[in-house]
Design a protein around this motif. Structure first.
Motif, PDB file in Angstrom:
ATOM      1  N   ALA A  26     -18.136  34.002 -37.055  1.00  0.00           N
ATOM      2  CA  ALA A  26     -17.154  34.518 -36.933  1.00  0.00           C
ATOM      3  C   ALA A  26     -16.276  34.036 -38.363  1.00  0.00           C
ATOM      4  CB  ALA A  26     -16.656  34.999 -35.917  1.00  0.00           C
ATOM      5  N   VAL A  27     -15.585  35.223 -39.006  1.00  0.00           N
ATOM      6  CA  VAL A  27     -14.420  34.012 -40.066  1.00  0.00           C
ATOM      7  C   VAL A  27     -13.291  35.147 -39.598  1.00  0.00           C
ATOM      8  CG1 VAL A  27     -14.968  36.517 -41.481  1.00  0.00           C
ATOM      9  CG2 VAL A  27     -13.661  34.034 -41.991  1.00  0.00           C
ATOM     10  N   GLY A  28     -12.026  33.897 -40.082  1.00  0.00           N
ATOM     11  CA  GLY A  28     -10.441  34.274 -39.166  1.00  0.00           C
ATOM     12  C   GLY A  28     -10.134  35.271 -40.048  1.00  0.00           C
ATOM     13  N   ALA A  29      -9.410  36.115 -39.788  1.00  0.00           N
ATOM     14  CA  ALA A  29      -8.736  37.070 -40.672  1.00  0.00           C
ATOM     15  C   ALA A  29      -6.740  36.641 -40.638  1.00  0.00           C
ATOM     16  CB  ALA A  29      -8.627  38.647 -39.714  1.00  0.00           C
ATOM     17  N   VAL A  30      -5.959  36.653 -42.157  1.00  0.00           N
ATOM     18  CA  VAL A  30      -5.300  35.991 -41.483  1.00  0.00           C
ATOM     19  C   VAL A  30      -3.861  37.165 -42.697  1.00  0.00           C
ATOM     20  CG1 VAL A  30      -5.993  35.226 -44.115  1.00  0.00           C
ATOM     21  CG2 VAL A  30      -3.536  33.912 -43.010  1.00  0.00           C
ATOM     22  N   LEU A  31      -2.748  37.010 -42.216  1.00  0.00           N
ATOM     23  CA  LEU A  31      -1.936  37.782 -42.661  1.00  0.00           C
ATOM     24  C   LEU A  31      -1.088  36.600 -43.957  1.00  0.00           C
ATOM     25  CD1 LEU A  31       0.100  40.285 -42.684  1.00  0.00           C
ATOM     26  CD2 LEU A  31       1.135  39.105 -40.724  1.00  0.00           C
ATOM     27  N   ILE A  32      -0.822  37.301 -45.153  1.00  0.00           N
ATOM     28  CA  ILE A  32      -0.753  36.791 -46.236  1.00  0.00           C
ATOM     29  C   ILE A  32       0.785  37.279 -46.724  1.00  0.00           C
ATOM     30  CG2 ILE A  32      -2.359  35.629 -46.508  1.00  0.00           C
ATOM     31  CD1 ILE A  32      -3.452  37.449 -49.184  1.00  0.00           C
ATOM     32  N   ALA A  33       1.599  36.618 -47.622  1.00  0.00           N
ATOM     33  CA  ALA A  33       2.335  37.238 -48.531  1.00  0.00           C
ATOM     34  C   ALA A  33       2.542  36.432 -49.874  1.00  0.00           C
ATOM     35  CB  ALA A  33       3.395  37.057 -47.393  1.00  0.00           C
ATOM     36  N   TYR A  34       3.707  36.791 -50.466  1.00  0.00           N
ATOM     37  CA  TYR A  34       3.705  36.607 -51.673  1.00  0.00           C
ATOM     38  C   TYR A  34       4.611  35.312 -51.446  1.00  0.00           C
ATOM     39  CZ  TYR A  34       4.951  35.557 -57.040  1.00  0.00           C
ATOM     40  OH  TYR A  34       5.403  35.320 -58.139  1.00  0.00           O
ATOM     41  N   ASN A  35       3.738  33.968 -51.755  1.00  0.00           N
ATOM     42  CA  ASN A  35       6.062  33.507 -51.786  1.00  0.00           C
ATOM     43  C   ASN A  35       6.827  33.381 -52.447  1.00  0.00           C
ATOM     44  OD1 ASN A  35       6.419  30.894 -51.016  1.00  0.00           O
ATOM     45  ND2 ASN A  35       5.544  29.484 -52.211  1.00  0.00           N
ATOM     46  N   TRP A  36       8.027  34.071 -52.822  1.00  0.00           N
ATOM     47  CA  TRP A  36       8.595  34.365 -52.623  1.00  0.00           C
ATOM     48  C   TRP A  36       9.373  33.509 -53.038  1.00  0.00           C
ATOM     49  CZ3 TRP A  36       8.908  38.107 -56.419  1.00  0.00           C
ATOM     50  CH2 TRP A  36       8.102  39.588 -56.207  1.00  0.00           C
ATOM     51  N   PRO A  37      10.691  32.677 -53.619  1.00  0.00           N
ATOM     52  CA  PRO A  37      11.596  31.834 -53.655  1.00  0.00           C
ATOM     53  C   PRO A  37      12.824  32.924 -53.188  1.00  0.00           C
ATOM     54  CG  PRO A  37      11.364  32.594 -55.555  1.00  0.00           C
ATOM     55  CD  PRO A  37      10.200  33.207 -55.282  1.00  0.00           C
ATOM     56  N   LYS A  38      13.524  31.481 -51.907  1.00  0.00           N
ATOM     57  CA  LYS A  38      14.821  32.279 -51.281  1.00  0.00           C
ATOM     58  C   LYS A  38      16.266  32.756 -52.703  1.00  0.00           C
ATOM     59  CE  LYS A  38      14.554  29.138 -47.029  1.00  0.00           C
ATOM     60  NZ  LYS A  38      14.894  27.985 -46.697  1.00  0.00           N
ATOM     61  N   THR A  39      15.616  32.074 -53.679  1.00  0.00           N
ATOM     62  CA  THR A  39      16.495  32.599 -54.604  1.00  0.00           C
ATOM     63  C   THR A  39      16.700  34.007 -55.104  1.00  0.00           C
ATOM     64  OG1 THR A  39      15.200  31.520 -56.641  1.00  0.00           O
ATOM     65  CG2 THR A  39      16.630  30.520 -55.809  1.00  0.00           C
ATOM     66  N   ASN A  40      14.967  34.064 -54.547  1.00  0.00           N
ATOM     67  CA  ASN A  40      14.856  35.969 -55.130  1.00  0.00           C
ATOM     68  C   ASN A  40      15.283  36.635 -53.458  1.00  0.00           C
ATOM     69  OD1 ASN A  40      14.371  38.416 -54.995  1.00  0.00           O
ATOM     70  ND2 ASN A  40      12.436  37.996 -56.669  1.00  0.00           N
ATOM     71  N   VAL A  41      16.880  37.034 -53.405  1.00  0.00           N
ATOM     72  CA  VAL A  41      17.126  37.612 -52.048  1.00  0.00           C
ATOM     73  C   VAL A  41      16.702  38.738 -51.824  1.00  0.00           C
ATOM     74  CG1 VAL A  41      19.124  38.239 -50.954  1.00  0.00           C
ATOM     75  CG2 VAL A  41      19.179  36.025 -52.621  1.00  0.00           C
ATOM     76  N   ASP A  42      16.507  39.439 -52.010  1.00  0.00           N
ATOM     77  CA  ASP A  42      16.152  40.885 -52.313  1.00  0.00           C
ATOM     78  C   ASP A  42      14.425  41.171 -52.096  1.00  0.00           C
ATOM     79  OD1 ASP A  42      15.289  43.259 -51.427  1.00  0.00           O
ATOM     80  OD2 ASP A  42      14.664  44.096 -53.234  1.00  0.00           O
ATOM     81  N   ARG A  43      13.420  40.233 -52.217  1.00  0.00           N
ATOM     82  CA  ARG A  43      12.311  40.036 -52.166  1.00  0.00           C
ATOM     83  C   ARG A  43      12.014  38.868 -50.438  1.00  0.00           C
ATOM     84  NH1 ARG A  43       9.754  44.099 -54.302  1.00  0.00           N
ATOM     85  NH2 ARG A  43       7.858  44.252 -53.524  1.00  0.00           N
ATOM     86  N   TYR A  44      12.681  38.362 -51.148  1.00  0.00           N
ATOM     87  CA  TYR A  44      12.748  36.760 -49.842  1.00  0.00           C
ATOM     88  C   TYR A  44      12.909  38.102 -48.501  1.00  0.00           C
ATOM     89  CZ  TYR A  44      12.673  32.685 -47.150  1.00  0.00           C
ATOM     90  OH  TYR A  44      12.187  31.808 -46.216  1.00  0.00           O
ATOM     91  N   ARG A  45      13.621  37.935 -48.334  1.00  0.00           N
ATOM     92  CA  ARG A  45      14.852  39.035 -47.299  1.00  0.00           C
ATOM     93  C   ARG A  45      13.726  39.862 -46.760  1.00  0.00           C
ATOM     94  NH1 ARG A  45      16.219  37.487 -42.846  1.00  0.00           N
ATOM     95  NH2 ARG A  45      17.715  39.878 -41.458  1.00  0.00           N
ATOM     96  N   ARG A  46      12.915  40.602 -47.430  1.00  0.00           N
ATOM     97  CA  ARG A  46      11.984  41.510 -46.656  1.00  0.00           C
ATOM     98  C   ARG A  46      11.453  40.763 -46.074  1.00  0.00           C
ATOM     99  NH1 ARG A  46      11.394  46.488 -50.712  1.00  0.00           N
ATOM    100  NH2 ARG A  46      12.643  46.608 -52.526  1.00  0.00           N
TER     101      ARG A  46
END
Length: 499
Positions: A378-398
């Motif tokens: 078996a292999v693990g499934a993982v939920l990933i995201a783009y590493n938005w910085p907190k300074t990018n309020v809109d994308r980080y907040r999403r």
């Protein structure tokens, strides 16, 4: 008629929104609430008459883009309107929207009965000249018999609460698309949060989509592929931290199906083997596995339904799918089909990225006899995201909104009719070598500390800072202990909510 409603409607129409053609020029819900708070602060500092005068003067702090403040008393008299002087001092009690809602009367009800809240209605947008959905944030002005409100056009919002989730292919029968729709079904919450499941190819393509494709905030992939992504970058001298994980979810099993004459994976050498859709996680990972095992095959790509037919006719030797058991396409197989699962033993070359597991009679009762199982990996499934910085309020907040909605509801996903694989999810599980998205790590840290405080133990971060003392007074918790502690918290929290 208490006023000349037609004249007021014309005035309101002209003043409902400042001219604008770009979505970025429209105010958001957060900005509307902030403007109401500024009115409240002015009222508390300078009093009612001064506040009304300032708003009616068109001061920028109360009139920005399509956002503007208005004050109405509980009898329906308009005292202040930042963009429509014609209705200042007028009675607008009987104003209705396109659907017949008494706008002012219902806003009075919100302010008088609840103190504050959002009110939805439909109104003409003077920029587009069409009737659109609008919402106003309404709040009682201090303790007076007046309310202050600021409205926004819902259709013009920058979709700050929408999350694009890249999942799997509908043709491959993998687990990702089912999980994505489970996430949308449980978490969608009107204007507060909306998950948009997007059918993808899977595997490495999902990583690239999260990394580069606009509108994709999160995605699903396999841990082995994620690790290969990093190793590939390192071989080219590239190091970056643009991809992070939100949670390691569950394990996906390798399903190797062949006719009865194939009893070992080594017999597939030189034969035609279907590795599912081209570019999928299955095709990418199985190439890696066959290479590690030193087995060269002739790769073909097709759906599992087509592959089963070609297996029966002898056109191919085997078909493989990596997905969370039980898989729908595999569940349809029976002994009468003349097909069976071929063992895939766990061996030294697979240790870094894979785990030993088995397919059992309970998983596939029509093809695996009672009391028997088939060895596989078996292999693990993982939920990933783009590493938005907190300074990018809109994308980080999403992504933060998604985390704050998803994590507390994990128990909901573990109930029928959701995919059985949700029952394997342990949010506290870590992914070695990878950083977790900041908001996800903060959520977990906060809940662990709540658990510690509820049990009368020191804050975990304080304990670590003090030298790693834990509830036992020994060394700091191991990852396994930390995971168990988090599960204790979830059970404790559910018990408290059930009281």
């Amino acid at each position: 008629m208490r006023c000349t409603v037609v004249a007021i409607l014309i005035a309101l129409t002209l003043g409902m929104s400042a001219p604008s053609t770009r979505a970025a020029e429209f105010g958001t819900r957060e900005e509307a609430v902030a403007m109401v708070k500024r009115v409240q602060a002015r009222f508390k500092k300078d009093g009612f008459e001064s506040t009304v005068k300032t708003i009616n003067s068109g001061a920028k702090e109360f009139n920005e883009r399509d956002l503007y403040a208005f004050i109405v008393d509980f009898t329906g008299r308009n005292h202040a309107n930042a963009v429509t002087p014609a209705i200042q001092g007028k009675d607008i009690w009987d104003i209705k929207d396109q659907d017949g809602k008494f706008i002012v009367q219902e806003m009075v009800g919100v302010a008088r009965d609840n103190g504050h809240g959002w009110f939805d209605y439909r109104w003409i947008n003077p920029t587009t000249k069409t009737i659109e959905d609008k919402a106003a944030y309404v709040e009682r002005l201090g303790t007076s018999d007046n309310f202050v409100a600021v409205g926004i056009y819902k259709n013009e919002q920058p979709n700050v609460n929408t999350i694009g989730l890249i999942s799997g292919s509908p043709n491959s029968d993998d687990t990702y698309l089912q999980m994505a729709y489970d996430l949308a079904d449980v978490l969608n919450d009107g204007d507060n949060l909306r998950i948009l499941p997007i059918a993808g190819v899977g595997g490495p393509r999902n990583i690239r989509d999260v990394r580069y494709l606009k509108g994709i905030d999160i995605g699903l992939t396999q841990t082995s592929i994620l690790n290969n992504f990093r190793r590939s970058n390192e071989r080219m001298g590239q190091t970056e931290n643009k991809i992070v994980y939100i949670a390691k979810l569950f394990n996906e099993e390798v399903h190797l199906v062949a006719r009865s004459n194939i009893t070992s994976v080594t017999q597939l050498k030189g034969l035609k083997v279907n590795l599912d859709a081209r570019g999928s996680g299955t095709s990418y990972t199985m190439r890696d596995i066959f290479k590690a095992l030193g087995i060269e095959i002739e790769e073909v790509s097709m759906s599992q339904t087509e592959a089963f037919e070609k297996l029966k006719s002898g056109e191919i030797a085997a078909t493989i799918l990596i997905a969370g058991k039980p898989v729908r396409s595999m569940s349809k197989l029976g002994r009468a089909d003349g097909l069976h699962f071929v063992p895939l033993p766990y061996s030294q070359p697979l240790i870094n990225d894979y785990l030993p597991t088995a397919l059992t009679h309970d998983d596939y009762p029509d093809i695996i006899p009672t009391g028997q199982s088939v060895e596989t990996i078996a292999v693990g499934a993982v939920l990933i995201a783009y590493n938005w910085p907190k300074t990018n309020v809109d994308r980080y907040r999403r992504v933060q909104r998604f985390v704050e909605a998803f994590f507390p509801k994990i128990a909901e996903f573990q109930k029928p009719p959701r995919h059985p694989k949700w029952r394997e999810v342990n949010l506290a599980a870590t992914l070695p070598g990878w950083s977790r998205f900041d908001a996800a790590q903060e959520w977990l840290d906060n809940r662990r500390n709540e658990t510690a405080q509820a049990e009368g133990r020191p804050d975990l971060r304080q304990a670590v800072a003090a030298g790693g003392v834990t509830r036992s007074g020994a060394a700091a918790d191991t990852p396994a202990q930390d995971s168990a502690l988090f599960q204790e918290f979830l059970r404790w929290r559910q018990q408290r909510q059930g009281r």
